[in-house]
Design a protein around this motif. Structure first.
Motif, PDB file in Angstrom:
ATOM      1  N   ASP A   1       0.824  -1.216   0.000  1.00  0.00           N
ATOM      2  CA  ASP A   1       0.000   0.000   0.000  1.00  0.00           C
ATOM      3  C   ASP A   1       0.859   1.268   0.000  1.00  0.00           C
ATOM      4  O   ASP A   1       0.568   2.231  -0.713  1.00  0.00           O
ATOM      5  CB  ASP A   1      -0.941   0.020   1.210  1.00  0.00           C
ATOM      6  N   TYR A   2       1.904   1.267   0.807  1.00  0.00           N
ATOM      7  CA  TYR A   2       2.800   2.423   0.848  1.00  0.00           C
ATOM      8  C   TYR A   2       3.468   2.634  -0.514  1.00  0.00           C
ATOM      9  O   TYR A   2       3.495   3.751  -1.038  1.00  0.00           O
ATOM     10  CB  TYR A   2       3.867   2.242   1.939  1.00  0.00           C
TER      11      TYR A   2
ATOM     12  N   ALA B   1       2.406   6.188  -7.312  1.00  0.00           N
ATOM     13  CA  ALA B   1       1.350   6.960  -7.975  1.00  0.00           C
ATOM     14  C   ALA B   1       1.652   8.458  -7.903  1.00  0.00           C
ATOM     15  O   ALA B   1       1.512   9.175  -8.902  1.00  0.00           O
ATOM     16  CB  ALA B   1      -0.006   6.653  -7.345  1.00  0.00           C
ATOM     17  N   GLU B   2       2.104   8.927  -6.749  1.00  0.00           N
ATOM     18  CA  GLU B   2       2.392  10.351  -6.573  1.00  0.00           C
ATOM     19  C   GLU B   2       3.650  10.786  -7.323  1.00  0.00           C
ATOM     20  O   GLU B   2       3.633  11.770  -8.060  1.00  0.00           O
ATOM     21  CB  GLU B   2       2.571  10.674  -5.090  1.00  0.00           C
ATOM     22  N   ARG B   3       4.725  10.069  -7.129  1.00  0.00           N
ATOM     23  CA  ARG B   3       6.014  10.512  -7.659  1.00  0.00           C
ATOM     24  C   ARG B   3       6.154  10.316  -9.169  1.00  0.00           C
ATOM     25  O   ARG B   3       6.932  11.018  -9.809  1.00  0.00           O
ATOM     26  CB  ARG B   3       7.150   9.779  -6.938  1.00  0.00           C
TER      27      ARG B   3
ATOM     28  N   GLU C   1      13.410   4.194  -0.725  1.00  0.00           N
ATOM     29  CA  GLU C   1      12.747   2.918  -0.465  1.00  0.00           C
ATOM     30  C   GLU C   1      13.576   1.738  -0.972  1.00  0.00           C
ATOM     31  O   GLU C   1      13.567   0.663  -0.372  1.00  0.00           O
ATOM     32  CB  GLU C   1      11.361   2.899  -1.130  1.00  0.00           C
TER      33      GLU C   1
ATOM     34  N   HIS D   1       2.457   1.634  -3.413  1.00  0.00           N
ATOM     35  CA  HIS D   1       1.425   2.054  -4.367  1.00  0.00           C
ATOM     36  C   HIS D   1       1.239   3.564  -4.302  1.00  0.00           C
ATOM     37  O   HIS D   1       1.219   4.260  -5.320  1.00  0.00           O
ATOM     38  CB  HIS D   1       0.121   1.319  -4.070  1.00  0.00           C
ATOM     39  N   LYS D   2       1.133   4.081  -3.094  1.00  0.00           N
ATOM     40  CA  LYS D   2       0.897   5.517  -2.896  1.00  0.00           C
ATOM     41  C   LYS D   2       2.061   6.352  -3.413  1.00  0.00           C
ATOM     42  O   LYS D   2       1.859   7.318  -4.157  1.00  0.00           O
ATOM     43  CB  LYS D   2       0.665   5.793  -1.406  1.00  0.00           C
ATOM     44  N   VAL D   3       3.275   6.012  -3.046  1.00  0.00           N
ATOM     45  CA  VAL D   3       4.411   6.843  -3.455  1.00  0.00           C
ATOM     46  C   VAL D   3       4.690   6.734  -4.953  1.00  0.00           C
ATOM     47  O   VAL D   3       5.064   7.720  -5.584  1.00  0.00           O
ATOM     48  CB  VAL D   3       5.689   6.577  -2.619  1.00  0.00           C
TER      49      VAL D   3
ATOM     50  N   GLU E   1       3.412  10.169 -11.307  1.00  0.00           N
ATOM     51  CA  GLU E   1       2.187  10.615 -11.976  1.00  0.00           C
ATOM     52  C   GLU E   1       1.502   9.459 -12.697  1.00  0.00           C
ATOM     53  O   GLU E   1       1.056   9.581 -13.838  1.00  0.00           O
ATOM     54  CB  GLU E   1       2.513  11.749 -12.955  1.00  0.00           C
TER      55      GLU E   1
END
Length: 89
Positions: free
Chosen positions: A7-8, A14-16, A63, A10-12, A18
């Motif tokens: 989940d973490y 998607a954000e970093r 990461e 996935h979030k980073v 685009e």
């Protein structure tokens, strides 16, 4: 840094990056040491596979220090439309 989660990541991602679509699978049984990802992003347009992988690796530089195995498949949105049938369950 604690063990990473799908989940973490996935979030980073998607954000970093685009990303329009991110799929993250924890291949380590939950300990956060091995992941397989599919990333679809328009920022990959016009870049070869090596350049795309470098973008991902740079975006996840911090990461990556905690990950032992990382498999990535990267596509532009147009490429994904042609390839997604190969990845759907």
């Amino acid at each position: 840094m604690d063990a990473l989660t799908a989940d973490y990541l996935h979030k980073v991602i998607a954000e970093r990056l685009e990303a329009n679509l991110v799929q993250v699978q924890d291949m380590s049984g939950g300990c956060g040491l091995a992941f397989a990802v599919i990333i679809v992003s328009p920022i990959f347009q016009g870049k070869n596979k090596l350049m795309r992988h470098r973008l991902v690796n740079n975006a996840l530089k911090q990461e990556m220090n905690s990950i032992h195995a990382f498999t990535q498949k990267v596509f532009t949105p147009e490429e994904w439309e042609l390839q997604k049938v190969n990845y759907e369950n």
